[in-house]
Design an enzyme around this catalytic site. Sequence first.
Site, PDB file in Angstrom:
ATOM      1  N   ASP A   1      -9.972 -69.554   0.530  1.00 51.90           N
ATOM      2  CA  ASP A   1      -8.743 -68.770   0.635  1.00 51.90           C
ATOM      3  C   ASP A   1      -8.203 -68.971   2.045  1.00 51.90           C
ATOM      4  O   ASP A   1      -8.553 -68.250   2.973  1.00 51.90           O
ATOM      5  CB  ASP A   1      -9.073 -67.290   0.390  1.00 51.90           C
ATOM      6  CG  ASP A   1      -7.945 -66.560  -0.312  1.00 51.90           C
ATOM      7  OD1 ASP A   1      -6.812 -67.067  -0.287  1.00 51.90           O
ATOM      8  OD2 ASP A   1      -8.189 -65.481  -0.882  1.00 51.90           O
TER       9      ASP A   1
ATOM     10  N   HIS B   1      -6.600 -54.976  -5.754  1.00 50.73           N
ATOM     11  CA  HIS B   1      -8.012 -54.808  -5.399  1.00 50.73           C
ATOM     12  C   HIS B   1      -8.474 -53.400  -5.786  1.00 50.73           C
ATOM     13  O   HIS B   1      -9.657 -53.168  -6.021  1.00 50.73           O
ATOM     14  CB  HIS B   1      -8.222 -55.000  -3.895  1.00 50.73           C
ATOM     15  CG  HIS B   1      -7.983 -56.391  -3.415  1.00 50.73           C
ATOM     16  ND1 HIS B   1      -6.744 -56.849  -3.050  1.00 50.73           N
ATOM     17  CD2 HIS B   1      -8.840 -57.446  -3.257  1.00 50.73           C
ATOM     18  CE1 HIS B   1      -6.834 -58.118  -2.666  1.00 50.73           C
ATOM     19  NE2 HIS B   1      -8.096 -58.499  -2.788  1.00 50.73           N
TER      20      HIS B   1
ATOM     21  N   ASP C   1      -7.509 -64.258 -10.704  1.00 52.20           N
ATOM     22  CA  ASP C   1      -7.799 -63.612  -9.435  1.00 52.20           C
ATOM     23  C   ASP C   1      -9.229 -63.071  -9.561  1.00 52.20           C
ATOM     24  O   ASP C   1      -9.799 -63.055 -10.659  1.00 52.20           O
ATOM     25  CB  ASP C   1      -6.791 -62.490  -9.176  1.00 52.20           C
ATOM     26  CG  ASP C   1      -6.608 -62.197  -7.685  1.00 52.20           C
ATOM     27  OD1 ASP C   1      -7.462 -62.627  -6.887  1.00 52.20           O
ATOM     28  OD2 ASP C   1      -5.615 -61.532  -7.328  1.00 52.20           O
TER      29      ASP C   1
END
Length: 314
Positions: A64, A175, A249
């Site tokens: 990332d 998240h 994700d």
Amino acid sequence: QLVFPSTQGSYYAEDSETWRELKRLIVNRKVGGLVLSIGDVYEYAVQVNRIQKLAAVPLLVAGDFEYGVAMRVPRATAFPRAMAIGATRNARYAYEVARVTAIEGRALGVHQNYAPTIDVNNNPRNPVINTRSFGDDVSLVSDMGAAYVKGTQDGGMISTVKHFPGHGDTDVDTHLGLVTLNFDKKHFDQVELPPFKAAIKSGAKSVMVGHIAVPAFDTAVGIPATVSSKLTTELLRNELKFDGLIVTDAMRMRGVSVKYAAGEASVLALKAGTDIVLMPTDIDVAIDAIIAAIKRGEISEQRIDASVRKLLKA
């Protein structure tokens, strides 16, 4: 092959618990790749070489690196956040940042960058995208994103555009919880989808699907795009004609994990059309659930083979 755990990019001793677990996942469970997190320059390179030697089939290694490899590797090159690059209105900067990031990432053994973020940041209350986006102008985000994709892939790395179908106009962090975008299809066609269309046209090899529910495309209540065939297959694959790698994700994020257990979420993601199930809360449970789903005919072997071939080709 289609399940990717995460690990630090740090060096681990042979007798450490972390190394033994990583070795077990690679040798016994035969995971197809992994995403590396924080580590130092030399640790990264040494660690990647060690894990590749363990693997019977070469691993696809991802990172990332949104604002450069330095986002995870402190002594690499750090660049301004995407919004600062967008403020220059010069897509050449996006291209060069991506190209240099790709060169540095590949030098460390990483093949795939989970960037660029091409969400249109048009909600000032967004707690998670903000400066990760190139801006709030659709055409600017489209141009910058396409340039970043090209720079990444000219530098020899796989670019991954995210977070499909758009995470800019939200006030919830995936998240922490599920995001629902209550806009009609016309709004998506005008705002969220143009950057993805531009990125696909620019040759993006990978798309990351977010934990975002979109009633305009999938009327089932509270269904994240990561487990929705309406969004992953019908919209992304069929309508937008994307034929590259689709990665979820992180599946341990609460946007999906509060609703589904690790095994169920992984099976649903593959049924939806995903190629890579990223970071399920329990790797063994995820793999076992997928195998069980194939054995009972819920997922066909041909469906798995198609994704595995795509992964090996990449």
